[in-house]
Design a protein around this motif. Structure first.
Motif, short mmCIF file in Angstrom:
data_model
loop_
_atom_site.label_atom_id
_atom_site.label_comp_id
_atom_site.label_asym_id
_atom_site.label_seq_id
_atom_site.Cartn_x
_atom_site.Cartn_y
_atom_site.Cartn_z
N CYS A 133 -5.12 -11.21 -3.69
CA CYS A 133 -5.18 -10.67 -2.35
C CYS A 133 -5.29 -11.85 -1.39
CB CYS A 133 -6.40 -9.75 -2.23
SG CYS A 133 -6.75 -9.15 -0.58
N SER A 135 -13.27 -2.46 5.70
CA SER A 135 -13.46 -3.72 4.99
C SER A 135 -12.61 -3.86 3.73
CB SER A 135 -14.93 -3.92 4.65
OG SER A 135 -15.39 -2.86 3.84
N ASN A 136 -12.35 -2.76 3.04
CA ASN A 136 -11.65 -2.88 1.75
C ASN A 136 -10.14 -2.75 1.89
OD1 ASN A 136 -13.86 -2.93 -0.43
ND2 ASN A 136 -14.51 -1.30 0.94
N THR A 181 -7.02 -2.12 -0.97
CA THR A 181 -6.82 -1.87 -2.39
C THR A 181 -5.35 -1.84 -2.78
OG1 THR A 181 -6.83 0.53 -2.11
CG2 THR A 181 -8.95 -0.52 -2.54
N ARG A 231 -9.34 -4.20 -6.11
CA ARG A 231 -10.02 -4.17 -4.82
C ARG A 231 -10.15 -5.55 -4.20
NH1 ARG A 231 -11.94 0.27 -7.55
NH2 ARG A 231 -12.06 2.13 -6.24
N CYS A 232 -10.14 -5.55 -2.88
CA CYS A 232 -10.19 -6.79 -2.12
C CYS A 232 -10.99 -6.55 -0.85
CB CYS A 232 -8.77 -7.23 -1.78
SG CYS A 232 -8.63 -8.60 -0.62
N VAL A 233 -11.82 -7.53 -0.49
CA VAL A 233 -12.46 -7.51 0.81
C VAL A 233 -11.95 -8.73 1.57
CG1 VAL A 233 -14.63 -7.59 2.09
CG2 VAL A 233 -14.51 -6.38 -0.10
N ARG A 272 -6.08 0.86 2.97
CA ARG A 272 -7.25 0.25 3.58
C ARG A 272 -8.16 1.43 3.93
NH1 ARG A 272 -9.39 -4.36 5.56
NH2 ARG A 272 -10.13 -4.45 7.69
N GLN A 286 -12.37 -10.54 -4.43
CA GLN A 286 -11.60 -9.59 -5.24
C GLN A 286 -12.44 -9.12 -6.43
OE1 GLN A 286 -7.52 -12.07 -5.04
NE2 GLN A 286 -7.35 -10.11 -6.12
N THR A 287 -12.32 -7.82 -6.69
CA THR A 287 -12.98 -7.24 -7.87
C THR A 287 -12.05 -6.25 -8.54
OG1 THR A 287 -13.97 -5.53 -6.46
CG2 THR A 287 -15.33 -7.46 -6.98
#
Lengths: 111, 115
Positions: free
Chosen positions: B92, B73-74, B76, B22-24, B69, B6-7
């Protein structure tokens, strides 16, 4: 009304003692999970139980799912200071796409 | 071990501003979730997402919130017109299975502070 009631809210014991944390509900769950959460971090999965009456062991931790799949318990044998933390139960009801969390039990193990 | 990333880890924003968290998720997971935890309170479900659409959302997840999405990959979470009471840790999570889930992997969270 909480979907999942955890008890006790706080638990402080001496190193070497045993402890049990309870998670109760009037709802039936397809699965129940236990997490541990450190301050400022996300919950970390400890175990998932899915079958009524199921017992799972993870080293000194024993998890039980009630026969009716409405409750669960976490038992720690010979607790150590490293077991200190916030323990959360969470359940997924049949048909739900989400987990519902209990309020947590803060466990403190004194050296 | 695979992780959910997460960022940012901490976001401070002015009341009324929009934020995107944001999340991966883990690459082979199919179900994605956002939860939040207000300081001192329990972890609360916001939304679940599967097959590029919302599968369930809570009462908290009103028109102020949206998820996306945008690529493979991301994942949000957008919060429009932030309010003071939106201040919380936002987590997330992802999982391989849905309703009969076998455990979520949570990220470390984004601490959102609305001032």
């Amino acid at each position: 009304t909480q979907l999942l009631e955890q008890s006790p809210q706080f638990l402080s014991i001496q190193e070497g003692e045993n402890l049990t944390v309870y998670c109760n509900s009037s709802s039936v769950f397809s699965s129940l999970q236990w997490y541990r959460q450190e301050p400022g971090e996300g919950p970390v999965l400890l175990v998932t139980v899915v079958t009524g009456g199921e017992v799972k062991k993870l080293k000194r931790l024993t998890f039980q799912f009630g026969d009716a799949r409405k409750d669960s318990s976490l038992h720690i044998t010979a607790a150590q200071p490293g077991d200190t933390g916030l323990y959360l139960c969470a359940g997924a009801r049949v048909g739900d796409y989400k987990l519902s969390f209990g309020a947590g039990t803060t466990v403190t193990v004194r050296a | 071990e695979p992780e959910v990333t997460q960022t940012p880890s901490h976001q401070v924003t002015q009341m009324g501003q929009e934020v995107i968290l944001r999340c991966v998720p883990i690459s082979n997971h199919l179900y994605f979730y956002w939860y939040r935890q207000i300081l001192g309170q329990k972890v609360e479900f916001l939304v679940s997402f599967y097959n590029n659409e919302i599968s369930e959302k809570s009462e908290i997840f009103d028109d102020q919130f949206s998820v996306e999405r945008p690529d493979g990959s991301n994942f949000t979470l957008k919060i429009r017109s932030t309010k003071l009471e939106d201040s919380a840790m936002y987590f997330c999570a992802s999982s391989t299975t849905g309703p009969l889930n076998y455990g979520y992997t949570f990220g470390s969270g984004t601490r959102l502070t609305v001032v």
